[in-house]
Design a protein around this motif. Structure first.
Motif, PDB file in Angstrom:
ATOM      1  N   ALA B 103       0.844  -1.201   0.000  1.00  0.00           N
ATOM      2  CA  ALA B 103       0.000   0.000   0.000  1.00  0.00           C
ATOM      3  C   ALA B 103       0.878   1.250   0.000  1.00  0.00           C
ATOM      4  O   ALA B 103       0.642   2.200  -0.762  1.00  0.00           O
ATOM      5  CB  ALA B 103      -0.914  -0.019   1.220  1.00  0.00           C
ATOM      6  N   ILE B 104       1.913   1.214   0.838  1.00  0.00           N
ATOM      7  CA  ILE B 104       2.821   2.381   0.894  1.00  0.00           C
ATOM      8  C   ILE B 104       3.527   2.561  -0.452  1.00  0.00           C
ATOM      9  O   ILE B 104       3.650   3.680  -0.961  1.00  0.00           O
ATOM     10  CB  ILE B 104       3.856   2.214   2.029  1.00  0.00           C
ATOM     11  N   ALA B 105       3.959   1.445  -1.034  1.00  0.00           N
ATOM     12  CA  ALA B 105       4.666   1.531  -2.324  1.00  0.00           C
ATOM     13  C   ALA B 105       3.754   2.149  -3.388  1.00  0.00           C
ATOM     14  O   ALA B 105       4.198   2.994  -4.178  1.00  0.00           O
ATOM     15  CB  ALA B 105       5.131   0.145  -2.752  1.00  0.00           C
ATOM     16  N   ILE B 106       2.502   1.735  -3.385  1.00  0.00           N
ATOM     17  CA  ILE B 106       1.571   2.290  -4.381  1.00  0.00           C
ATOM     18  C   ILE B 106       1.411   3.795  -4.165  1.00  0.00           C
ATOM     19  O   ILE B 106       1.438   4.580  -5.119  1.00  0.00           O
ATOM     20  CB  ILE B 106       0.210   1.547  -4.303  1.00  0.00           C
ATOM     21  N   VAL B 107       1.290   4.182  -2.905  1.00  0.00           N
ATOM     22  CA  VAL B 107       1.145   5.622  -2.608  1.00  0.00           C
ATOM     23  C   VAL B 107       2.391   6.384  -3.084  1.00  0.00           C
ATOM     24  O   VAL B 107       2.285   7.452  -3.706  1.00  0.00           O
ATOM     25  CB  VAL B 107       0.910   5.845  -1.087  1.00  0.00           C
ATOM     26  N   ILE B 108       3.560   5.814  -2.814  1.00  0.00           N
ATOM     27  CA  ILE B 108       4.803   6.481  -3.240  1.00  0.00           C
ATOM     28  C   ILE B 108       4.827   6.607  -4.770  1.00  0.00           C
ATOM     29  O   ILE B 108       5.168   7.665  -5.318  1.00  0.00           O
ATOM     30  CB  ILE B 108       6.046   5.710  -2.736  1.00  0.00           C
ATOM     31  N   GLY B 109       4.443   5.532  -5.456  1.00  0.00           N
ATOM     32  CA  GLY B 109       4.400   5.558  -6.920  1.00  0.00           C
ATOM     33  C   GLY B 109       3.433   6.622  -7.422  1.00  0.00           C
ATOM     34  O   GLY B 109       3.752   7.379  -8.355  1.00  0.00           O
ATOM     35  N   ILE B 110       2.264   6.699  -6.793  1.00  0.00           N
ATOM     36  CA  ILE B 110       1.265   7.701  -7.216  1.00  0.00           C
ATOM     37  C   ILE B 110       1.821   9.121  -7.000  1.00  0.00           C
ATOM     38  O   ILE B 110       1.704   9.988  -7.866  1.00  0.00           O
ATOM     39  CB  ILE B 110      -0.062   7.509  -6.442  1.00  0.00           C
ATOM     40  N   ILE B 111       2.443   9.317  -5.837  1.00  0.00           N
ATOM     41  CA  ILE B 111       2.983  10.659  -5.541  1.00  0.00           C
ATOM     42  C   ILE B 111       4.042  11.046  -6.583  1.00  0.00           C
ATOM     43  O   ILE B 111       4.012  12.147  -7.147  1.00  0.00           O
ATOM     44  CB  ILE B 111       3.570  10.715  -4.107  1.00  0.00           C
TER      45      ILE B 111
END
Lengths: 370, 313
Positions: B103-111
């Motif tokens: 979940a954190i990785a996806i958020v980082i990718g989106i950011i």
């Protein structure tokens, strides 16, 4: 046509690189038994805990061994001299016990350290010396290796685990001693800056704990928020500049970095020097001597000695011979007061030589004249 | 048949050359140093290749799309720390930890993707800043090596079938998936188009913003998988463990024939690049080359590979 020649040339180059490895690399046979120079007998304060019966009967039967040494970071002159102390000592004191000698560089990278450890095991090392970067990660490997009959000596960094023996200097102890000098001997009251080493390392945690514990009994001392220099003098200098700007009333500095650059900030800004904990490399001693005479610098050095690798070697070789070795050896930190600077400072030698050293003069000259 | 083969050779000449180069290196070391080709050492190499090969896939896709991802090392560190510490030393929370890091990785990718899309800041700067934020957060969360990764995860990831471990199989599967995606799916075509010229891609009706965000999400997720594998191997979390993977992943990608200019490159080439870096490191140790000469030798071999590759392109 031109292209074909270029590719052929590059291919030949690659093959010659590989074949040159086979010529220069294959075996580092133990060489010269160099002429003896006096090696200071190590004052082994073995704060012995349990002792382990190292070395199996198979090892005891062997007379020559494959030896592996993991340099934990070749980008740091302290770590490099530690390796040189080892190299000299093993050739000088144990040449007849060496079959092959392997050195690898962990580059301060825990994953690479594991890979290098595996490589040394594959190469058939009977003993491996390693300064552990991540104790948990290394422990499983060490356990496997020791179970397979390999002697593993952890050194320089204090770790717990299945090592045959760990020879280390307490980071907590040297930090506490440094901080107590600030509080007691220098009589500091007020704000103290702590410049720690590498964020994310156990050394930095232990160092901070030592400082915090030392100041517990001194309510007049206010420890500013911890800073990290990553053992980089340029960062340490910047930290000092920033802190001094924000806290003009800064009273002292406890640093696990080269203190010269912190002192330089005071000189450059024309402010009087404050007590600073010091280091014992030749350059730091030169600056300490100069500043003591010119500006009345008050300093005290508490050094993690590079000679810990030699101490680890002695323990490891004992284990190889089948002798009992202590599970933990506390190699004492080295302290130096201002009245003893001249006993160590060598104006004829370069700045990056660390004291104390077991290296004889001719070896030092050879190493540092390159 | 001959013309099809010619077409493939023409299209993939950079990749083919990297593999030929890799085979030469491998044979050269195998002949010169018998220990290098021992089964024990081959097992080691197959394990040592895994993290770099994994993280480099994501970096390749981002570079093909015309970006660059400097957060991969930070995401790896973050993942190992969370895998070893999040919710305490309770083995039963492994799945929660894995879901959480993804979940954190996806958020980082989106950011990363969002900032690159909505500002004119170069991806290099954007991801440099986000990696700094992540590094700081990781160190604030866990300042030293430690924590415990559940043994079950370690046992699974490190389980070996002969000389091949589960982690190596995961790499193989990931490469098959992403080679297929990049060569056969619409998404792959869009990434190449965006990297080649994002304005033309937009005019052709490609949702460039969405594609860019997807490339960063893939990169972050693959860094996250890499972090899980490293954590499982080490059994603990280390807040600085990912740092070396940034430069190594970029090197692997570039050796593999993918450039910084975007719009071209191959995931399959990256595998060769990652294998080459790991093989050279291992082989130089096996050859007992002094650590200091290793830098020279490694740099020289990699430079030769890149020179040849650039000329092939």
């Amino acid at each position: 046509m031109k292209k074909i020649f270029l590719y052929m040339f590059l291919m030949v180059l690659i093959l010659s690189i590989i074949s040159s490895f086979s010529l220069i690399g294959c075996k580092t046979k133990a060489a010269e038994t160099t002429k003896a120079a006096e090696t200071t007998a190590a004052a082994e304060t073995t704060k012995a805990a349990e002792t382990t019966k190292a070395a199996e009967t198979t090892k005891a039967a062997k007379t020559k061994f494959n030896i592996g040494y993991q340099i934990y970071y070749s980008g740091n002159d302290w770590s490099l001299q530690m390796a040189e102390e080892f190299k000299y000592a093993i050739q000088h004191d144990y040449a007849d016990m060496i079959d092959n000698l392997y050195y690898v560089d962990d580059q301060l990278d825990a994953t690479k350290q594991l890979n290098n450890f595996d490589d040394l095991v594959v190469k058939g090392c009977d003993i491996i010396f390693v300064s552990v970067l991540d104790p948990n990660a290394m422990n499983a490997k060490v356990k496997e290796a020791v179970a397979a009959g390999i002697i593993v000596i952890g050194f320089a960094i204090d770790v717990k685990g299945d090592f045959t023996s760990v020879v280390a200097t307490s980071d907590y102890g040297r930090a506490k001693t440094s901080a107590l000098w600030i509080a007691k001997d220098a009589g500091v009251k007020g704000k103290v800056l702590l410049i720690n080493g590498g964020a994310g390392t156990q050394t930095a945690i232990d160092y901070k704990n030592g400082v915090v514990d030392a100041f517990k009994d001194y309510p007049d001392i206010k420890l500013l928020p911890e800073t990290f220099s990553q053992w980089d003098w340029a960062i340490a200098k910047k930290i000092t500049q920033d802190t001094l700007t924000a806290n003009p009333d800064l009273a002292a500095i406890v640093t696990d970095n080269d203190p010269r650059y912190s002192a330089q900030v005071f000189i450059e800004s024309g402010k009087p020097l404050i007590p600073i904990t010091w280091h014992t490399n030749n350059g730091a001693l030169r600056v300490w001597k100069e500043l003591k005479e010119k500006s009345g610098l008050k300093a005290f050095a508490v050094q993690k000695p590079v000679t810990v690798s030699k101490a680890a070697l002695d323990i490891g070789m004992k284990a190889l011979k089948g002798e009992e070795v202590p599970k933990a050896v506390d190699w004492p930190f080295f302290t130096l007061t201002e009245d003893k600077i001249d006993e160590y400072y060598r104006p004829d030698l370069p700045d990056n030589l660390w004291f104390p050293t077991f290296l004889p003069d001719d070896v030092i000259q050879k190493l540092y004249s390159k | 048949m001959g013309s099809i083969l010619k077409k493939y050779v023409y299209r993939y000449n950079a990749v083919i050359f990297v593999y030929i180069f890799l085979i030469i290196i491998f044979l050269g070391f195998s002949i010169s140093f018998p220990i290098f080709r021992s089964s024990k050492n081959l097992t080691n190499i197959l394990i040592q290749i895994v993290p770099l090969a994994m993280v480099s896939i994501g970096q390749t896709i981002v570079l093909i799309g015309g970006g660059v991802d400097l957060t991969v090392g930070s995401v790896i560190s973050l993942t190992t720390v969370i895998m070893a510490n999040f919710l305490g030393d309770v083995p039963s929370v492994t799945i929660i930890r894995i879901l959480f890091v993804f979940a954190i990785a996806i958020v980082i990718g989106i950011i990363n993707g969002f900032i690159c899309n909505e500002t004119k800041i170069a991806p290099l700067i954007v991801t440099l800043c986000t990696s700094s934020v992540i590094d700081g957060a990781v160190l604030a969360y866990r300042m030293s090596p430690g924590g415990i990764v559940p043994k079950e995860l370690g046992n699974f990831i490190n389980f070996k079938f002969g000389i091949v471990s589960v982690s190596t199989l995961i790499v193989v599967v990931l490469y098959i998936i992403f080679i297929t995606i990049m060569s056969r799916s619409t998404f792959g075509i869009h990434v190449y188009a965006m990297g080649g010229n994002s304005e033309f891609a937009k005019m052709a009706g490609i949702n460039v913003k969405r594609v860019r965000i997807m490339t960063y999400i893939i990169s972050a997720c693959l860094a996250c998988v890499t972090g899980i594998v490293i954590a499982a191997r080490m059994g603990s979390g280390l807040p600085t463990v990912g740092a070396p993977f940034l430069i190594d992943s970029l090197t692997a990608v570039i050796i593999g024939g993918t450039g910084f200019s975007g719009g071209h490159g191959f995931v399959l080439g990256t595998l060769a690049g990652a294998v080459m870096i790991s093989v050279i490191s291992n082989a130089l140790n096996m050859a007992n080359v002094s650590p200091f000469y290793q830098y020279i030798a490694k740099g020289a071999i990699l430079l030769i590979a890149m020179i040849i590759n650039s000329r092939k392109k």
